[in-house]
Write a protein that holds these residues in place. Structure first.
Motif, mmCIF file in Angstrom:
data_model
loop_
_atom_site.group_PDB
_atom_site.id
_atom_site.type_symbol
_atom_site.label_atom_id
_atom_site.label_comp_id
_atom_site.label_asym_id
_atom_site.label_seq_id
_atom_site.Cartn_x
_atom_site.Cartn_y
_atom_site.Cartn_z
ATOM 1 N N GLY A 1 1.261 -1.489 0.060
ATOM 2 C CA GLY A 1 0.714 0.192 0.184
ATOM 3 C C GLY A 1 0.903 1.263 -0.085
ATOM 4 O O GLY A 1 0.770 2.540 -0.309
ATOM 5 N N GLN A 2 2.458 1.213 -0.082
ATOM 6 C CA GLN A 2 3.164 2.376 0.393
ATOM 7 C C GLN A 2 3.443 2.619 -1.701
ATOM 8 O O GLN A 2 3.706 1.451 -1.775
ATOM 9 C CB GLN A 2 4.249 2.013 1.234
ATOM 10 C CG GLN A 2 3.583 2.170 2.618
ATOM 11 C CD GLN A 2 2.996 3.817 3.270
ATOM 12 O OE1 GLN A 2 3.878 4.168 2.479
ATOM 13 N NE2 GLN A 2 2.041 3.124 4.055
ATOM 14 N N ILE B 1 -4.672 -1.838 -1.030
ATOM 15 C CA ILE B 1 -4.463 -1.163 0.810
ATOM 16 C C ILE B 1 -4.446 0.217 0.175
ATOM 17 O O ILE B 1 -5.171 0.850 1.115
ATOM 18 C CB ILE B 1 -3.682 -2.246 1.013
ATOM 19 C CG1 ILE B 1 -3.639 -3.673 0.901
ATOM 20 C CG2 ILE B 1 -2.904 -1.082 2.575
ATOM 21 C CD1 ILE B 1 -2.014 -3.969 1.757
ATOM 22 N N GLU B 2 -3.919 1.345 0.086
ATOM 23 C CA GLU B 2 -4.122 2.522 0.047
ATOM 24 C C GLU B 2 -5.574 3.223 -0.095
ATOM 25 O O GLU B 2 -5.355 4.161 0.403
ATOM 26 C CB GLU B 2 -2.752 3.028 -1.182
ATOM 27 C CG GLU B 2 -2.902 4.701 -1.300
ATOM 28 C CD GLU B 2 -1.998 5.265 -2.558
ATOM 29 O OE1 GLU B 2 -1.205 4.600 -3.925
ATOM 30 O OE2 GLU B 2 -1.597 6.266 -2.590
ATOM 31 N N GLU C 1 -7.951 1.722 -0.472
ATOM 32 C CA GLU C 1 -8.828 1.372 1.223
ATOM 33 C C GLU C 1 -8.740 1.691 2.633
ATOM 34 O O GLU C 1 -9.772 2.169 2.875
ATOM 35 C CB GLU C 1 -9.033 -0.130 1.287
ATOM 36 C CG GLU C 1 -9.164 -1.158 0.458
ATOM 37 C CD GLU C 1 -8.244 -2.914 1.051
ATOM 38 O OE1 GLU C 1 -7.569 -2.275 1.715
ATOM 39 O OE2 GLU C 1 -8.939 -3.375 -0.834
ATOM 40 N N ALA C 2 -7.429 2.688 2.519
ATOM 41 C CA ALA C 2 -7.242 3.640 3.464
ATOM 42 C C ALA C 2 -7.592 4.263 3.618
ATOM 43 O O ALA C 2 -8.408 5.052 5.282
ATOM 44 C CB ALA C 2 -5.462 3.371 3.783
ATOM 45 N N VAL C 3 -7.980 5.086 2.205
ATOM 46 C CA VAL C 3 -8.512 6.887 2.890
ATOM 47 C C VAL C 3 -10.633 6.353 2.380
ATOM 48 O O VAL C 3 -10.812 6.575 2.846
ATOM 49 C CB VAL C 3 -7.807 6.861 0.672
ATOM 50 C CG1 VAL C 3 -9.491 7.889 0.356
ATOM 51 C CG2 VAL C 3 -6.753 6.906 1.007
ATOM 52 N N ALA D 1 -11.726 4.407 4.287
ATOM 53 C CA ALA D 1 -11.707 3.888 5.422
ATOM 54 C C ALA D 1 -12.457 5.019 6.726
ATOM 55 O O ALA D 1 -12.529 5.076 7.500
ATOM 56 C CB ALA D 1 -10.811 2.483 6.351
ATOM 57 N N GLN D 2 -11.540 6.450 5.929
ATOM 58 C CA GLN D 2 -11.460 7.705 6.986
ATOM 59 C C GLN D 2 -13.044 8.048 6.129
ATOM 60 O O GLN D 2 -13.145 8.866 7.618
ATOM 61 C CB GLN D 2 -10.662 8.684 6.335
ATOM 62 C CG GLN D 2 -8.933 8.032 6.311
ATOM 63 C CD GLN D 2 -7.871 8.851 5.929
ATOM 64 O OE1 GLN D 2 -8.367 9.900 5.725
ATOM 65 N NE2 GLN D 2 -6.762 8.270 5.776
ATOM 66 N N GLU E 1 -15.639 -0.580 7.307
ATOM 67 C CA GLU E 1 -15.016 -1.358 6.944
ATOM 68 C C GLU E 1 -15.090 -1.424 5.171
ATOM 69 O O GLU E 1 -16.347 -1.132 4.472
ATOM 70 C CB GLU E 1 -14.907 -2.997 7.119
ATOM 71 C CG GLU E 1 -14.065 -3.894 6.767
ATOM 72 C CD GLU E 1 -13.100 -5.024 8.034
ATOM 73 O OE1 GLU E 1 -12.393 -5.324 7.289
ATOM 74 O OE2 GLU E 1 -14.913 -4.946 8.155
ATOM 75 N N CYS F 1 -15.203 0.050 -4.895
ATOM 76 C CA CYS F 1 -15.124 -0.232 -3.083
ATOM 77 C C CYS F 1 -16.020 -0.830 -2.957
ATOM 78 O O CYS F 1 -16.986 -0.761 -3.056
ATOM 79 C CB CYS F 1 -15.021 0.835 -3.402
ATOM 80 S SG CYS F 1 -15.014 1.199 -1.687
ATOM 81 N N TYR G 1 -17.914 -1.995 0.707
ATOM 82 C CA TYR G 1 -17.810 -0.976 2.203
ATOM 83 C C TYR G 1 -19.113 -1.708 2.763
ATOM 84 O O TYR G 1 -19.860 -2.404 2.404
ATOM 85 C CB TYR G 1 -17.722 -0.011 2.070
ATOM 86 C CG TYR G 1 -18.631 0.814 1.703
ATOM 87 C CD1 TYR G 1 -19.590 1.559 0.135
ATOM 88 C CD2 TYR G 1 -19.958 1.163 2.906
ATOM 89 C CE1 TYR G 1 -20.619 1.282 -0.264
ATOM 90 C CE2 TYR G 1 -21.259 2.055 1.990
ATOM 91 C CZ TYR G 1 -21.389 1.785 1.098
ATOM 92 O OH TYR G 1 -22.145 3.033 0.217
#
Length: 514
Positions: free
Chosen positions: A177-178, A421-422, A424-426, A428-429, A435, A452, A454
């Motif tokens: 995700g990085q 992953i990148e 999804e992290a956004v 989820a905010q 989720e 997406c 969720y």
């Protein structure tokens, strides 16, 4: 027989000393008055044209200006530029001076480019007004007006050195995700000559048009550096050009080779194409070209599309070409000079026809030096002498490679590789999401988007609200275009998210993605 392609005549090593920018502009003295770059527009405006002599003169002036900023060979220069000639001037000018440019998408948000800048630690940023910058800026920032002033400075000598030394950095997404910073050597441009016959079929008489943005490595290499390396003319559509504009430009600009991502071909084929008597063939890369799109293009233009497969760490290395077209359903052939294999879990070549992990020998001159500041991630990509691509393929008796699928879950959005992953992290905010999980979803016979899925915190959230949330924090190409509320995410017995099962849950009925 085993699935290993041995080069009958390996590419000779790059000469030493060597400078990538000097190599790209090697024809400037011989072809000084010839058009090297034309920014073309479908309206009546004249082309913005740069000759080979003008281009070399400007690049060497930029090199002088950058060194006058107090930079030293090896320092890094972050490019925050739009789709203008400023991009290749900044890129090649930095390399000419022995600096290490870092192209980046103009679509990236402040948060995204800040994280990237923290990783690469630039000594200078060259930026277009209005394009997001790291916050806080880690170094001096110069604008494009200052860059333009550099072009008239006395020309710098091309910085010479070992072809193994760092030349430029590009970003690619990884399964963590990085964003990974991929460090390439000056020799990377030398390796690209294996594509000239192995994919392009290009000569200095060609007029090649690429439909992508300058900052994309596909455009930067195929659309600019490679045409210049052979003395051809590179054509780039002006910013804001539509698919219909591209069709008109292919006709009006006498384009002989056209390069684009599959999605561009799909958009252009929504309407009938004009006669294209000068077009010899198209090129496609960035993602798999759907058979449906290829067939429609051939039907309308009577010209083939030659597809290539590659990655940021090694550019393209498997392709079809005018001299050796790909068999139906295959990716293509290993380019002459490449050493490739399809490996099993133990690192041994599998039998012909069997699926395994596609791998590139570490001796390939186009292979990256490393992932910057990530020795463990770099080491994990190698198994003995083989660089593992993470993609599954098989090899036939003819030497043709067939793509069997991705070995990881990286999504492909319009040719850009995007980590789920990148995204999804956004997502989820958002307070309305408990989720989230993201996968690439096929929505048409010839198109896929990021979906997406969720679990709502309470009630489902409107698609418009979720799209606005994504666009505030992610580059446009990373943003989901399909949103699906679900009761729970599918997981395996060890509680690991099952993306394969998730893809089966999509219900795109009635959702027309354009």
């Amino acid at each position: 027989m085993i699935s290993e392609l041995m080069p009958s005549s390996p590419l000779a090593p790059a000469p030493s000393p060597f400078n990538m920018a000097e190599y790209v502009l090697q024809h400037a003295e011989r072809l000084g008055d010839k058009s090297a770059l034309e920014i073309v527009s479908a309206d009546a405006a004249p082309n913005a044209t740069w000759t080979y002599a003008q281009l070399e003169r400007a690049v060497r002036g930029v090199a002088t200006g950058l060194l006058d900023q107090g930079l030293q060979p090896g320092d890094r220069v972050l490019l925050r530029l739009g789709n203008t000639v400023d991009f290749p001037l900044g890129f090649l000018g930095a390399i000419a001076a022995g600096l290490v440019p870092i192209p980046s998408s103009s679509q990236l948000t402040c948060a995204e480019i800040t994280r990237m800048a923290d990783l690469v630690v630039p000594s200078l940023i060259i930026a277009d007004p209005g394009i997001a910058l790291p916050d806080p800026a880690p170094c001096n920032v110069i604008d494009t007006e200052t860059l333009h002033g550099f072009t008239d400075l006395p020309p710098a000598a091309f910085h010479q050195g070992n072809p193994e030394r760092p030349a430029y950095i590009i970003f690619t997404s990884g399964t963590s995700g990085q964003a990974r910073a991929v460090l390439h050597a000056h020799r990377a441009i030398w390796a690209r000559q294996m594509m000239w016959d192995g994919w392009y079929g290009i000569t200095e008489d060609d007029r090649m048009m690429h439909a992508g943005a300058f900052n994309w490595t596909y455009t930067l290499g195929t659309g600019l550096m490679d045409p210049w390396s052979v003395g051809a003319t590179a054509l780039i559509p002006a910013a804001g050009s539509t698919p219909d504009d591209l069709s008109a430009l292919l006709h009006s600009e006498s384009v002989s080779i056209f390069a684009a991502a599959p999605g561009v071909y799909r958009q252009m084929l929504k309407h009938d194409l004009p006669p294209l008597p000068n077009l010899r063939h198209g090129l496609s890369a960035g993602e798999k070209l759907p058979d449906f799109t290829r067939a429609r293009w051939v039907d309308q233009t009577s010209t083939p599309i030659h597809e290539a497969f590659g990655m940021s760490e090694c550019s393209t290395f498997i392709s079809g070409s005018p001299s050796r077209p790909s068999p139906n359903g295959a990716l293509g052939f290993g380019q002459a000079g490449r050493h490739l294999a399809v490996l099993d879990a133990d690192g041994a070549p599998v039998p012909l026809g069997a699926a395994g992990t596609l791998a590139i020998h570490r001796s390939d001159p186009g292979l990256m030096l490393e992932y910057l500041n990530a020795p463990d991630a770099t080491a994990a990509k190698f198994q003995g002498d083989w660089f593992l691509t993470g993609d599954s393929a098989s090899m036939s008796e003819t030497g043709a490679f067939t793509y069997e699928g991705r070995s990881d879950d990286i999504m492909n959005a319009g040719g850009y590789r995007v980590s789920p992953i990148e995204v999804e992290a956004v997502m989820a905010q958002h307070p309305g999401i408990s989720e989230a999980a993201c996968v690439e979803v096929s929505v048409k016979a010839d198109a896929s988007v990021i979906g997406c899925f969720y679990i709502p915190s309470d009630a489902p959230v409107s698609d418009d609200e979720l799209s606005q949330h994504a666009h505030a924090l992610l580059a446009h190409y990373k943003c989901p275009r399909l949103f699906q509320p679900i009761d729970c995410l599918p997981r395996s017995t060890n509680n690991k998210l099952s993306r394969a099962a998730l893809r089966l849950l999509v219900d795109a009925h009635g959702k027309e993605i354009t």
